[in-house]
Design a protein around this motif. Structure first.
Motif, short mmCIF file in Angstrom:
data_model
loop_
_atom_site.label_atom_id
_atom_site.label_comp_id
_atom_site.label_asym_id
_atom_site.label_seq_id
_atom_site.Cartn_x
_atom_site.Cartn_y
_atom_site.Cartn_z
N THR A 100 13.37 -1.26 10.51
CA THR A 100 14.56 -1.54 9.72
C THR A 100 14.47 -0.81 8.40
OG1 THR A 100 13.54 -3.50 8.75
CG2 THR A 100 14.83 -3.82 10.77
N ASP A 101 15.62 -0.58 7.79
CA ASP A 101 15.69 0.12 6.50
C ASP A 101 15.94 -0.86 5.37
OD1 ASP A 101 15.28 2.58 7.67
OD2 ASP A 101 17.43 2.94 7.96
N GLU A 102 15.43 -2.06 5.47
CA GLU A 102 15.70 -3.05 4.46
C GLU A 102 14.84 -2.78 3.23
OE1 GLU A 102 13.49 -7.27 5.15
OE2 GLU A 102 15.14 -6.82 6.46
N LYS A 103 15.38 -3.01 2.04
CA LYS A 103 14.71 -2.72 0.78
C LYS A 103 13.69 -3.81 0.48
CE LYS A 103 14.79 -0.22 -3.02
NZ LYS A 103 14.36 1.11 -3.07
N ARG A 104 12.46 -3.40 0.23
CA ARG A 104 11.41 -4.36 -0.08
C ARG A 104 11.39 -4.62 -1.59
NH1 ARG A 104 10.12 -3.34 4.68
NH2 ARG A 104 8.32 -3.41 5.93
N PRO A 105 11.05 -5.85 -1.99
CA PRO A 105 10.97 -6.12 -3.43
C PRO A 105 9.78 -5.40 -4.06
CG PRO A 105 10.23 -8.01 -2.17
CD PRO A 105 10.77 -7.01 -1.19
N GLU A 106 9.96 -4.98 -5.29
CA GLU A 106 8.90 -4.29 -6.02
C GLU A 106 7.83 -5.30 -6.45
OE1 GLU A 106 8.49 -1.00 -6.69
OE2 GLU A 106 10.18 -0.72 -5.34
N PHE A 111 0.53 -8.15 -10.78
CA PHE A 111 -0.19 -7.88 -9.55
C PHE A 111 -0.99 -6.59 -9.68
CE2 PHE A 111 -0.20 -6.14 -5.14
CZ PHE A 111 -1.04 -7.08 -4.59
N ALA A 112 -0.37 -5.54 -10.23
CA ALA A 112 -1.06 -4.26 -10.43
C ALA A 112 -2.20 -4.40 -11.44
CB ALA A 112 -0.08 -3.19 -10.89
N THR A 113 -1.99 -5.17 -12.49
CA THR A 113 -3.03 -5.40 -13.49
C THR A 113 -4.20 -6.17 -12.88
OG1 THR A 113 -1.33 -5.48 -15.19
CG2 THR A 113 -3.48 -6.34 -15.79
N ASN A 114 -3.88 -7.13 -12.03
CA ASN A 114 -4.92 -7.90 -11.35
C ASN A 114 -5.78 -7.00 -10.46
OD1 ASN A 114 -6.43 -10.01 -10.42
ND2 ASN A 114 -4.85 -10.85 -9.11
N ILE A 115 -5.14 -6.06 -9.77
CA ILE A 115 -5.88 -5.11 -8.93
C ILE A 115 -6.78 -4.24 -9.79
CG2 ILE A 115 -5.65 -3.09 -7.43
CD1 ILE A 115 -3.18 -4.42 -6.24
N ASP A 116 -6.25 -3.75 -10.92
CA ASP A 116 -7.07 -2.91 -11.81
C ASP A 116 -8.28 -3.69 -12.34
OD1 ASP A 116 -5.53 -0.64 -11.57
OD2 ASP A 116 -4.23 -1.16 -13.27
N GLY A 117 -8.07 -4.94 -12.71
CA GLY A 117 -9.17 -5.76 -13.21
C GLY A 117 -10.20 -6.07 -12.15
N ALA A 145 -2.39 -0.11 -2.80
CA ALA A 145 -2.21 -1.56 -2.91
C ALA A 145 -1.24 -1.91 -4.03
CB ALA A 145 -3.55 -2.24 -3.13
N LYS A 146 -1.20 -1.15 -5.10
CA LYS A 146 -0.28 -1.42 -6.21
C LYS A 146 1.17 -1.20 -5.80
CE LYS A 146 -3.53 -0.04 -9.76
NZ LYS A 146 -3.83 0.97 -10.79
N GLN A 147 1.41 -0.35 -4.82
CA GLN A 147 2.78 -0.07 -4.38
C GLN A 147 3.30 -1.14 -3.42
OE1 GLN A 147 2.70 3.84 -2.72
NE2 GLN A 147 2.21 4.83 -4.67
N LEU A 148 2.43 -2.01 -2.94
CA LEU A 148 2.82 -3.04 -2.00
C LEU A 148 2.92 -4.39 -2.70
CD1 LEU A 148 0.35 -2.05 0.85
CD2 LEU A 148 2.74 -1.45 0.69
N ASN A 149 3.61 -5.33 -2.05
CA ASN A 149 3.62 -6.68 -2.59
C ASN A 149 2.39 -7.42 -2.07
OD1 ASN A 149 4.22 -7.49 0.03
ND2 ASN A 149 6.41 -7.66 -0.35
#
Length: 179
Positions: A100-106, A111-117, A145-149
């Motif tokens: 499907t071409d449904e738009k995923r939420p950003e 979340f990105a900061t948590n991954i960096d830490g 991983a930062k690009q995904l929810n």
């Protein structure tokens, strides 16, 4: 990049879906087999035993009824354990998920900061140990991983774990090659 990850996740999830479908079919057949064995033993045992006992005696009647139930039970178990559709067949291809071409939420910035830490100490250890390729691989994984929810990261990690388990499970132990 998202299309690549989506395709990889879909391709990796296909064997899991096929395995789930086979498990459901096997569980259903085993349940039917157990129900048949139970009800057959309740309703037919008395009637069959009495019928055979009048002609052949008690011992032969008991052996005949027992053998009949063992035969039916074994047939059901053999049918349940047989695999129905091999991978790549028309049935397994038809069960593939539809794209499907449904738009995923950003994902959120937290979340990105948590991954960096989380990966910062790991990157420091790899840098100090001289593992440059491994450090770059971890950084690339963190960027993906930062690009995904968060749900997608967990699903991707689960699928990757299943794939790694299958790859490691196929390897022969080192002692078998010499023998």
């Amino acid at each position: 990049m998202t299309a690549l990850i989506t395709r990889l996740a879909r391709d990796a999830a296909a064997p899991i879906g096929q395995m789930g479908e086979r498990l459901l079919k096997m569980a259903t057949l085993l349940f039917v087999a157990m129900c048949c064995l139970f009800f057959a033993s309740v309703f037919l045992t008395i009637a069959l035993y009495t019928f055979i006992q009048t002609f052949e005696g008690t011992a032969i009647a008991a052996l005949g009824v027992g053998a009949l139930y063992v035969g039916v039970g074994l047939i059901c178990i053999i049918l349940a354990l047989r695999s129905s559709a091999p991978p790549g067949s028309a049935a397994s291809v038809a069960a593939a998920p539809v794209e499907t071409d449904e738009k995923r939420p950003e994902p959120s910035p937290e979340f990105a900061t948590n991954i960096d830490g989380t990966i910062a100490p790991i990157l420091d250890i790899l840098r100090d140990g001289g593992f440059e390729r491994e450090r770059l691989a971890v950084e690339a994984g963190a960027t993906i991983a930062k690009q995904l929810n968060p749900f997608s990261v967990v699903a991707f990690a689960t699928v990757a774990g299943f794939m790694l388990g299958r790859v490691l499970g196929r390897r022969d132990p080192p002692g078998d090659a010499a023998a």
